[in-house]
Design an enzyme around this catalytic site. Structure first.
Site, mmCIF file in Angstrom:
data_model
loop_
_atom_site.group_PDB
_atom_site.id
_atom_site.type_symbol
_atom_site.label_atom_id
_atom_site.label_comp_id
_atom_site.label_asym_id
_atom_site.label_seq_id
_atom_site.Cartn_x
_atom_site.Cartn_y
_atom_site.Cartn_z
ATOM 1 N N TYR B 128 0.849 -1.192 0.000
ATOM 2 C CA TYR B 128 0.000 0.000 0.000
ATOM 3 C C TYR B 128 0.883 1.240 0.000
ATOM 4 C CZ TYR B 128 -3.660 3.316 0.896
ATOM 5 O OH TYR B 128 -4.528 4.364 0.768
ATOM 6 N N GLN B 190 -10.739 0.418 1.915
ATOM 7 C CA GLN B 190 -11.261 -0.492 0.881
ATOM 8 C C GLN B 190 -10.119 -1.185 0.134
ATOM 9 O OE1 GLN B 190 -11.822 2.744 1.144
ATOM 10 N NE2 GLN B 190 -11.713 3.837 -0.810
ATOM 11 N N SER B 237 5.462 10.209 10.975
ATOM 12 C CA SER B 237 6.914 10.120 10.893
ATOM 13 C C SER B 237 7.570 10.983 11.981
ATOM 14 C CB SER B 237 7.356 10.581 9.503
ATOM 15 O OG SER B 237 8.691 10.226 9.283
ATOM 16 N N GLN B 259 12.008 16.755 8.499
ATOM 17 C CA GLN B 259 11.069 15.835 9.135
ATOM 18 C C GLN B 259 9.714 16.497 9.333
ATOM 19 O OE1 GLN B 259 11.735 12.572 9.875
ATOM 20 N NE2 GLN B 259 9.522 12.641 9.986
ATOM 21 N N HIS B 262 6.771 16.752 6.703
ATOM 22 C CA HIS B 262 5.943 15.595 6.312
ATOM 23 C C HIS B 262 4.474 15.836 6.620
ATOM 24 C CE1 HIS B 262 8.416 12.463 4.653
ATOM 25 N NE2 HIS B 262 9.351 12.667 5.559
ATOM 26 N N GLU B 326 11.796 6.708 15.132
ATOM 27 C CA GLU B 326 11.857 6.086 13.806
ATOM 28 C C GLU B 326 13.229 6.371 13.167
ATOM 29 O OE1 GLU B 326 9.245 7.982 11.070
ATOM 30 O OE2 GLU B 326 9.284 6.344 9.607
ATOM 31 N N HIS B 327 13.634 7.643 13.182
ATOM 32 C CA HIS B 327 14.939 8.042 12.652
ATOM 33 C C HIS B 327 15.764 8.663 13.771
ATOM 34 C CE1 HIS B 327 12.005 8.579 9.276
ATOM 35 N NE2 HIS B 327 12.912 7.862 8.627
ATOM 36 N N ASP B 360 15.913 8.140 3.206
ATOM 37 C CA ASP B 360 14.541 8.254 2.694
ATOM 38 C C ASP B 360 14.470 7.821 1.237
ATOM 39 O OD1 ASP B 360 13.571 9.280 5.052
ATOM 40 O OD2 ASP B 360 13.621 11.377 4.401
ATOM 41 N N GLU B 414 5.307 -34.440 30.753
ATOM 42 C CA GLU B 414 4.156 -33.678 30.263
ATOM 43 C C GLU B 414 2.930 -34.570 30.077
ATOM 44 O OE1 GLU B 414 5.277 -31.054 27.007
ATOM 45 O OE2 GLU B 414 6.623 -29.950 28.354
ATOM 46 N N HIS B 419 3.189 -39.194 22.598
ATOM 47 C CA HIS B 419 4.481 -38.665 22.183
ATOM 48 C C HIS B 419 5.592 -39.669 22.489
ATOM 49 C CE1 HIS B 419 2.332 -34.929 21.701
ATOM 50 N NE2 HIS B 419 3.420 -34.214 21.498
#
Lengths: 433, 433
Positions: B128, B190, B237, B259, B262, B326-327, B360, B414, B419
């Protein structure tokens, strides 16, 4: 008793899709139930945890944490045989998981542009080991050993209390062997809630790992909505065996039954190119199950399991990939030859001498694996599950100058002028112009 | 204009916790909205997708898929400069991500017990890339290049349509460079619904990756509840810069502003041991922002950003780890020396010549990174994100015999008799007794 049987060539793609569909996970109602529990634990801490423990488990737990004396007592209760088996399992799990790290290897992408990755432990992890009536020390090792190898600084283990409020001695010995001292007698959604939000006794963790019931898995999903990472959503255990005409029917039957005894909702699937193998294994299932302590579970599970006659091993493996089993056993004459045909499975067992139980306990591989078809997109728990991989980069002035036209063009393309200027300001001030 | 500023020593642990808290993700109401969309798309396929596209985006999309002629036209519209920049970015991203695979390395855990891991591509992935007004060809490369290296056999790319129903030429050219031919003009929940459940035009995928708005991230969460894997939940971001007294104030200011442009919800944090750096950078922010096309976003973002004066670089890095950006940009005299102090960050940029914009776009590292503090437990997108790692094991008869006592002891512990018998039946039938 017995599994339904099908011929692969009679099955439409839709029918194959149905056969390969296991329990759906989505259940917003269960999430709402969990939300109430999380909210209460967030608001009232240990007190709420104790109330839910009494409500759901019928157990009073005035003290949630396991005390050092309980570990000491557990050490005396567990036989030397058992302790030795746990230590050997731990050693093998450690050996295998130690091979899974990434090395810091610096790559020069262009002259003056150096990029690399380094791994760092997730600082605090919460492990959930189901219990109550069952005792699962092996799961303590599977979840705990890689946490220690990764170097996680806080490892919290939640185990449901037994009716008398204690935690099984074997579980505590396994925790000790795995190097875990922070053990809590808490089960269910309240355990996941406590590790997600933190209480007076329970540390808030960054990631929660481990198997458990539907409510536990729903609680893990809710934790993930609240920003706590999880390993994956675990469903009932399952095996798919692919067998050719050289398979030993008794081995195949024993593998299917070992899977089936886990619980009524386990699934054991047999795919074979040989009609006689299907018949022989089918006729062995009853006798193999008959005198098991957990025969009721096994019989129920086999009722909802099935076998498939496949026209070729290629077709059999293709079906296995569509099913994407947690465990895949290849009872084939030359299993190595078929490894490349395996696309989707949690863990794969090759040949007659590799029963699933080897990986369940002590060969070294992890037994926390993707179920319900998630093997199409998820890996089992590994050292990776306890690490972050951070990317690093260092450019020299020349490296940046050489890359600058590309960066400026792309910044213009995306209409991010501030991005472009972060390059320009450096070129203007650099020592080379 | 300007950032709030704090002195680290004046901040209580609780206050630090507050400063480091970003948008919470949990929102069951948004999930319910998404559920209605998923149910409609599941029931009515493309028709429902088109209705939501008209409802939310006001765009008619009679044909959802991008046709080959549109790619051809895009190729003619995009300048040679831009295409060259995209190709160079692709080459560097490819070079770096190709280093990230695992090798098939067989480990003999004990004599006769061989375990290893192999990776397999996730067969079908859905990417996406947000859009609408913005144009993000770089994100197409970041998500698409590792999918191709991994060998994913189906790669679907969803991009919101522009007002005229088209997809930006740069996005199509980037898709072509990344080797993606299956592009759909669908955005929002969607798009995620269509990739999760499948429609006449959109293939159902095993995993969905990519950034996007809150509704898109909620839809990804719902997809994960339905068994489709996701990369992670992406928030706004953010960057955190650690600067010592050797930092160049203009560089630092340009990184913060890049930054901030954004979006209004971006965050830019500056931590420094030098009061004069804090003052100088603060006074540069206005002029650095003034004539930017996106100055409104940048100014809003800087309003809710902040700076911190730290008594030492150890303290500064400790704060950075708590924030888990993040950065992370290290404007330090000897940044390599401080790498080992970095515990939690998505991607790290060392020294004056490594602006975030390099990563980036084109240095090779991925720009799809954990936000909102998720860097404590999540890694950015890498080749790993497109692969499963499957464990394999093959035991010889001797290997199983040697391990059998351990396996049988643990099975007894167990209480899984089935087993234990899966081992026993093999020992009884083996050739060595």
């Amino acid at each position: 008793m017995g599994m339904k049987s099908y011929r692969l060539h009679d099955l439409s793609p839709d029918r194959i899709g149905e056969l390969c569909t296991r329990n759906p996970i989505e259940d917003l109602t269960l999430l709402e139930t969990c939300r109430a529990i999380f909210d209460a634990v967030e608001a009232r801490g240990d007190e709420a945890v104790r109330e839910y423990t009494f409500h759901f488990d019928g157990v009073q737990t005035p003290v949630l944490g396991v005390a050092p004396e309980e570990f000491a007592e557990a050490g005396m209760q567990v036989s030397e045989d058992s302790a030795r088996a746990l230590r050997r399992a731990e050693a093998n799990i450690r050996t295998f998981h130690q091979t899974q790290g990434i090395s810091r290897e610096v790559h020069e992408i262009e002259p003056g542009i150096r990029c690399w990755r380094e791994s760092r432990p997730i600082a605090s992890v919460g492990l959930y080991v189901p219990g109550g009536t069952a005792v699962l020390p092996s799961t303590v090792l599977m979840l705990g050993v890689p946490a220690r190898i990764a170097g996680c600084s806080e490892v919290t283990l939640c185990v449901p209390p037994r009716p008398d409020g204690s935690v099984a001695a074997e579980v505590l010995v396994a925790a000790e062997i795995a190097g875990i001292s922070d053990v809590l007698r808490i089960g269910g959604a309240q355990a996941i809630a406590a590790m997600c939000v933190g209480t007076e006794t329970v540390s808030r963790v960054d990631k929660i790992l481990g198997p458990g019931s539907r409510i536990v898995q729903s609680a893990k999903l809710l934790a993930s909505l609240r920003g706590t990472a999880i390993d994956m959503v675990a469903g009932p255990s399952e095996v798919l065996v692919v067998a050719d005409e050289t398979a030993v029917p008794e081995f195949v039957a024993s593998d299917l039954v070992a899977q089936a005894e886990h619980g009524s909702d386990s699934q054991a699937v047999l795919v074979s190119t040989s009609e006689s193998i299907l018949t022989e294994v089918g006729s062995l299932l009853e006798s193999t199950t008959r005198d098991l302590p957990r025969r009721r579970f096994a019989a129920d599970a086999l009722e909802q399991s099935f076998s498939v006659l496949a026209p070729s091993l290629e077709d059999a493996l293709r079906f296995a990939n569509t099913y994407a089993p947690e465990h895949l056993i290849l009872h084939l004459q030359d299993p190595q030859q078929w490894v490349r045909n395996v696309d989707s499975a949690g863990s794969v067992f090759l040949g007659p001498w590799s029963p699933e139980v080897a990986g369940d306990y002590a060969s070294g591989t992890n037994h926390t694996l993707p179920t319900s078809g998630l093997a199409k997109s998820f890996s089992g728990v590994s050292l990776d599950s306890y690490l972050k991989k951070i990317t690093f980069q260092e450019l020299s002035e020349e490296g940046l100058r050489a890359l600058a036209p590309t960066l400026e063009t792309l910044a213009k393309l995306e209409e991010l002028e501030g991005h472009r200027r972060a390059v320009e300001v450096r070129l203007d001030r650099g020592s080379m112009e």
